[in-house]
Design a protein around this motif. Structure first.
Motif, PDB file in Angstrom:
ATOM      1  N   VAL A  60      -5.564   5.362  -3.493  1.00 45.31           N
ATOM      2  CA  VAL A  60      -6.071   3.596  -3.257  1.00 45.31           C
ATOM      3  C   VAL A  60      -6.939   2.781  -2.543  1.00 45.31           C
ATOM      4  N   THR A 102      -1.623   9.467  -6.884  1.00 43.03           N
ATOM      5  CA  THR A 102      -2.564   7.818  -6.367  1.00 43.03           C
ATOM      6  C   THR A 102      -3.044   7.921  -5.355  1.00 43.03           C
ATOM      7  N   ILE A 130       0.606  -1.660   0.055  1.00 46.50           N
ATOM      8  CA  ILE A 130       0.084   0.355   0.290  1.00 46.50           C
ATOM      9  C   ILE A 130       0.811   1.386   0.121  1.00 46.50           C
ATOM     10  N   VAL A 142       2.375   2.083  -3.252  1.00 45.80           N
ATOM     11  CA  VAL A 142       2.180   2.990  -4.001  1.00 45.80           C
ATOM     12  C   VAL A 142       0.829   4.246  -4.116  1.00 45.80           C
TER      13      VAL A 142
END
Length: 330
Positions: free
Chosen positions: A30, A28, A19, A22
């Motif tokens: 999640v 970004t 996690i 990312v």
């Protein structure tokens, strides 16, 4: 008796590294499914609330936010909506009201307590029925929902008669230097309910007193006192931290503890009289005022020969006190 939950499961592990990898990429977000996979390959449904708490704890998040059905917690003494609560108080409330708390509110509070106990700083419960409630909670100082904050007051408690020797020992060097006014044992004993101490490993390492005005609280929650020209003011006195424990944030925590206590007793201002440490209090929202700003009877008892400066702070609400506490801790 055992219960077969079929395809429901609980969160056993979160891949925080994946996690975080990312999240480290620019722009970004999640999105996590509530489906989890067991080591044997089974696909299980995990409840969203414990999943969110587990992920927040794994990532050491600063905030965990739940959408709620706008359930409110009311202070029975003041009939006010509580919008902020320390972790320990939340634990005590869950233990005391486990059988009659609204189900979904209880679920969210339990998971919030779990996350905070594992390192998350704050948990927010905001109404899903209010447009813009998330923006209000995150970006507005007063927020729009209910917040539980990690307990930074560990070791701070009300003083007891058995603490008097330790209190006298703490203040004696400052009395000798002329920084504090001498307080005889019998006076401390008579006013012991006003004192709080910080205890570490069985030793009292800090002390302070909050002297509340006589009419800080209404006599009945249904009969509030008549409005005053100015909010009631309480004095913070005998504020001492042992030299070995200075610089660790305990003085700031003790100050905010007293501010929170003042707010809970219906007091809107606190003041100190001091001949030293001006800057420390100024950095924490106090402003220097004249002697005429002191409430009676403290103004009449002012010692002109000693010439202490007066510093006053207007208290906004418990949320602002809590946010300052957490800022100090970071």
């Amino acid at each position: 008796d055992g219960i077969d939950t079929v395809f429901s499961g609980r969160v056993r592990k979160v891949n925080g590294d994946a996690i975080s990898a990312v999240l480290d990429q620019p722009s970004t977000v999640v999105l996590l499914s509530n489906l989890g996979f067991s080591p044997s390959g089974a696909v299980l449904n995990c409840a969203s609330e414990p999943l969110a708490a587990a992920v927040a704890a794994t990532l050491k998040a600063q905030k965990l936010i739940f959408w709620s059905d706008d359930d409110r917690i009311i202070d029975a003494r003041t009939r006010r909506v509580i919008d902020n609560m320390p972790l320990k108080t939340a634990k005590d409330l869950l233990a005391a009201r486990k059988d009659d708390m609204p189900r979904y509110l209880g679920v969210m509070m339990r998971e919030a307590v779990t996350a905070l106990s594992r390192g998350v700083l704050r948990a927010h419960l905001i109404s899903r029925h209010i447009d813009g409630s998330l923006l209000q909670e995150v970006f507005h100082r007063n927020g729009s929902g209910f917040m539980i904050s990690r307990d930074i007051y560990e070791g701070i408690r009300s003083a007891q008669l058995g603490d008097i020797d330790a209190i006298l020992g703490l203040i004696a060097p400052l009395v000798a230097q002329g920084v504090l006014v001498a307080r005889p044992r019998d006076r401390i004993e008579a006013d012991i309910a006003s004192y709080v101490v910080v205890e570490r490993d069985g030793l009292v390492v800090a002390v302070a007193a909050l002297v509340l005005p006589a009419a800080a609280l209404p006599t009945s929650p249904l009969e509030p006192p008549p409005p005053a020209a100015e909010p009631p003011a309480a004095e913070i006195a005998c504020f001492v931290v042992h030299p070995a424990w200075r610089g660790g944030g305990k003085a700031a925590a003790m100050l905010s503890y007293l501010e929170r206590k003042a707010l809970l007793n219906g007091v809107g201002r606190v003041f100190i009289l001091s001949t030293v440490t001006f800057q420390w209090f100024l950095e924490r929202g106090f402003e220097e005022v004249g002697v005429d700003a002191l409430p009676e009877p403290r103004r009449s008892a002012y010692n002109w020969k000693r010439g202490s400066k007066v510093f006053m702070k207007v208290l906004e609400d418990e949320r602002s006190v809590d946010e300052h506490d957490l800022f100090e801790e970071l």
